[in-house]
Scaffold this motif. Sequence first.
Motif, mmCIF file in Angstrom:
data_model
loop_
_atom_site.group_PDB
_atom_site.id
_atom_site.type_symbol
_atom_site.label_atom_id
_atom_site.label_comp_id
_atom_site.label_asym_id
_atom_site.label_seq_id
_atom_site.Cartn_x
_atom_site.Cartn_y
_atom_site.Cartn_z
ATOM 1 N N LEU A 101 -4.457 -5.510 -10.316
ATOM 2 C CA LEU A 101 -5.921 -5.634 -9.700
ATOM 3 C C LEU A 101 -5.445 -6.235 -8.185
ATOM 4 N N GLN A 102 -4.559 -7.311 -8.163
ATOM 5 C CA GLN A 102 -4.155 -8.179 -7.094
ATOM 6 C C GLN A 102 -3.554 -7.129 -6.243
ATOM 7 N N MET A 103 -2.566 -6.241 -6.798
ATOM 8 C CA MET A 103 -1.764 -5.371 -5.813
ATOM 9 C C MET A 103 -2.730 -4.299 -5.281
ATOM 10 N N ALA A 104 -3.861 -3.982 -6.109
ATOM 11 C CA ALA A 104 -4.848 -3.008 -5.689
ATOM 12 C C ALA A 104 -5.567 -3.656 -4.435
ATOM 13 N N CYS A 105 -5.967 -4.821 -4.644
ATOM 14 C CA CYS A 105 -6.613 -5.486 -3.432
ATOM 15 C C CYS A 105 -5.899 -5.728 -2.139
#
Length: 182
Positions: A101-105
Amino acid sequence: MLTTRAQQDFRRLRIRIFSREVVAMAANAGRKSAPAGLKLLQGRGGGRDSGGREVKPSPGFRRLPPTKPAELSPDAALVWDELVAELQRLQLLKPIDGLALQMACEAYVRWRDASEQLASEGMAYTSDTGLRKLNPLVGVVERAASEFRAWCAEFGMTPAAENKLAPPEGHGGEENPFAGSG
């Protein structure tokens, strides 16, 4: 045209390697399997997926939101809050999803920032030699968009996935006057 023995051997080797790659690629081709929770949301109900097959239970991960990483950029933290709220409502998150999720954000913020800069600079520029060239930010925008789209697909957030989502359990379809009448 005459070729040396080494060139012929290289061509044969290259053909053999290429044919193995094609076979390996064909064996791995196709869609990735969706998580059990997403299959149930897209499914027919009663523990069945959209094809009517019984959905095997997931490994039993705790369905809790991941902890927001401290190293998120401020803009990515805002995106995180929006995504986590909606994904948690659908019970699609678990604590170990935090890195993905961090990489997506961050990919979304990179896309947005590069898009804004590209809008102000333009799609092309004139080089020192007088040639018109494509702005390198075009590649940044395209890669960040592709990366974010891939992360969205992993979490079931693409427009195609949205249309397949069923209402949460216990929803009953109160807004639909025809629900349950057939």
